[in-house]
Design an enzyme around this catalytic site. Structure first.
Site, PDB file in Angstrom:
ATOM      1  N   LEU A   5       0.871  -1.178   0.000  1.00 26.31           N
ATOM      2  CA  LEU A   5       0.000   0.000   0.000  1.00 26.31           C
ATOM      3  C   LEU A   5       0.910   1.231   0.000  1.00 26.31           C
ATOM      4  O   LEU A   5       1.820   1.337   0.824  1.00 26.31           O
ATOM      5  CB  LEU A   5      -0.922   0.023   1.221  1.00 26.31           C
ATOM      6  CG  LEU A   5      -1.929   1.182   1.256  1.00 26.31           C
ATOM      7  CD1 LEU A   5      -3.255   0.734   1.901  1.00 26.31           C
ATOM      8  CD2 LEU A   5      -1.406   2.420   1.995  1.00 26.31           C
ATOM      9  N   ILE A   6       0.662   2.132  -0.946  1.00 23.21           N
ATOM     10  CA  ILE A   6       1.518   3.320  -1.122  1.00 23.21           C
ATOM     11  C   ILE A   6       0.654   4.575  -1.003  1.00 23.21           C
ATOM     12  O   ILE A   6      -0.426   4.644  -1.605  1.00 23.21           O
ATOM     13  CB  ILE A   6       2.196   3.291  -2.519  1.00 23.21           C
ATOM     14  CG1 ILE A   6       2.894   1.952  -2.756  1.00 23.21           C
ATOM     15  CG2 ILE A   6       3.182   4.446  -2.678  1.00 23.21           C
ATOM     16  CD1 ILE A   6       3.219   1.671  -4.221  1.00 23.21           C
ATOM     17  N   GLY A   8       0.072   8.718  -1.676  1.00 27.93           N
ATOM     18  CA  GLY A   8       0.504   9.778  -2.608  1.00 27.93           C
ATOM     19  C   GLY A   8       0.875   9.276  -3.988  1.00 27.93           C
ATOM     20  O   GLY A   8       1.927   9.629  -4.528  1.00 27.93           O
ATOM     21  N   SER A  10      -0.705   9.870  -6.880  1.00 25.11           N
ATOM     22  CA  SER A  10      -1.266  10.615  -8.023  1.00 25.11           C
ATOM     23  C   SER A  10      -0.189  11.141  -8.953  1.00 25.11           C
ATOM     24  O   SER A  10      -0.471  11.511 -10.087  1.00 25.11           O
ATOM     25  CB  SER A  10      -2.130  11.780  -7.527  1.00 25.11           C
ATOM     26  OG  SER A  10      -1.311  12.744  -6.908  1.00 25.11           O
ATOM     27  N   GLY A  12       4.562  11.725  -9.468  1.00 21.34           N
ATOM     28  CA  GLY A  12       5.934  11.641  -8.957  1.00 21.34           C
ATOM     29  C   GLY A  12       6.371  10.260  -8.487  1.00 21.34           C
ATOM     30  O   GLY A  12       6.093   9.235  -9.117  1.00 21.34           O
ATOM     31  N   GLY A  14       5.514   8.381  -5.968  1.00 17.58           N
ATOM     32  CA  GLY A  14       4.473   7.417  -5.560  1.00 17.58           C
ATOM     33  C   GLY A  14       3.897   6.696  -6.770  1.00 17.58           C
ATOM     34  O   GLY A  14       3.719   5.469  -6.759  1.00 17.58           O
ATOM     35  N   TYR A 140      10.517  22.303   5.978  1.00 23.75           N
ATOM     36  CA  TYR A 140      10.454  21.002   5.300  1.00 23.75           C
ATOM     37  C   TYR A 140      11.478  20.030   5.891  1.00 23.75           C
ATOM     38  O   TYR A 140      11.166  18.876   6.196  1.00 23.75           O
ATOM     39  CB  TYR A 140      10.703  21.209   3.806  1.00 23.75           C
ATOM     40  CG  TYR A 140      10.766  19.933   3.015  1.00 23.75           C
ATOM     41  CD1 TYR A 140       9.619  19.195   2.744  1.00 23.75           C
ATOM     42  CD2 TYR A 140      11.989  19.448   2.539  1.00 23.75           C
ATOM     43  CE1 TYR A 140       9.685  18.019   2.018  1.00 23.75           C
ATOM     44  CE2 TYR A 140      12.057  18.278   1.822  1.00 23.75           C
ATOM     45  CZ  TYR A 140      10.903  17.563   1.563  1.00 23.75           C
ATOM     46  OH  TYR A 140      10.978  16.384   0.852  1.00 23.75           O
TER      47      TYR A 140
END
Ligand SMILES: NC(=O)c1ccc[n+]([C@@H]2O[C@H](COP(=O)([O-])OP(=O)(O)OC[C@H]3O[C@@H](n4cnc5c(N)ncnc54)[C@H](OP(=O)(O)O)[C@@H]3O)[C@@H](O)[C@H]2O)c1
Length: 246
Positions: A5-6, A8, A10, A12, A14, A140
């Site tokens: 299960l990953i 993000g 949508s 890049g 991920g 960040y």
């Protein structure tokens, strides 16, 4: 068949990681805040589920729908570039809600399942900024550094139950949406007094000497997920590997 299960997926890293595990024959649960059609190979082994890491009910629903998983990849993240003094605290909190507390919340929801099965791997995606902090990325960096300490501690705590925790530290990929993935405007976060300092740094971001490819990250996540040694950190991409060596 193994299941990953990953978060993000949508775009890049991920998205590429979902494709990579699928190509290796895995069952993939590719989660996204807003599921998008047509970006992943149509397959009985590819399942797209909604998951927003800042919403506890969304995490619970996704894990319930997913059923037993072997590997959890916490990839979802947002960036912020700017002078720290000009970055609104509300935005810093938002970065931590996704990059730090979001990762912790997904881990907390998944650990009971891993513990009961006495197996499983958690792979947390941080950044090469944790190897060498960069200017104009203080909030960040702090959000990702917290996950470095968190994952190191978790690795010890969960080893008792046969569960592994790993870190993947990607370098900089100008090709992903990441650098635009912020609701605050860069020009508002670089006050005039910082302009002379910031300009060459921002130019360096635009034309980096070494870059990380999306496939480098997918491959590093794959290696981390299968690693049976005590190795905690997996730098990903030429720039990150060079930083780790230095
Ligand atoms: N690109 C780089 O230079 C770089 C370097 C080092 C580390 N990283 C890390 O690598 C990871 C992936 O970044 P990327 O470069 O692939 O950027 P990206 O293309 O912007 O992908 C980030 C993903 O996270 C998702 N996301 C954001 N907030 C979320 C939330 N609350 N819940 C669930 N998903 C959420 C985004 O979904 P939406 O489509 O819904 O926004 C998107 O799918 C991040 O953790 C980032 O910090 C990136």
């Amino acid at each position: 068949m193994n299941t990953v299960l990953i978060t993000g997926c949508s775009s890049g890293y991920g998205l590429e990681t979902a494709r990579y595990f699928h190509a290796q024959g895995w069952n993939v649960i590719a989660t996204m805040r807003t599921p998008r059609e047509g970006i992943l190979p149509p397959s009985a082994r590819m399942h797209v589920l909604p998951l927003d890491v800042t919403r506890p009910e969304s995490i619970a629903d996704a894990l319930e729908m997913a059923g037993p998983i072997d590997v959890l990849v916490n990839n979802a993240g947002i960036g912020v570039v700017g002078a720290f003094e000009a970055t609104p605290m509300a935005h810093i909190r938002k970065v931590f809600e996704t990059n730090t507390f979001g990762v912790m919340a997904v881990c907390q929801a998944a650990i009971p399942m891993f513990r009961a099965r006495k197996s499983g791997v958690i792979v947390n995606v941080t950044s090469s900024v944790t190897l060498a902090p960069m200017p104009l990325a203080a909030a960040y960096t702090a959000s990702k550094q917290a996950i470095e300490g968190f994952t190191g501690s978790l690795a010890h705590e969960l080893a008792y139950f046969g569960v592994r925790a790993k870190l993947v530290e990607p370098g900089y990929a100008p090709t992903t949406r990441f650098s635009q993935n912020t609701e605050v405007r860069l020009e508002d976060l670089i006050p005039e007094s910082y302009a002379g300092f910031a300009e060459p740094i921002l130019e360096g971001f635009a034309t980096p000497a070494l870059v990380t490819k999306e496939q480098d990250v997918a491959e590093a996540i794959w290696r981390a997920a299968g690693d049976l040694t005590g190795q905690l950190r997996f730098p990903a991409g030429l720039d990150a590997v060079a930083l780790a060596a230095a």
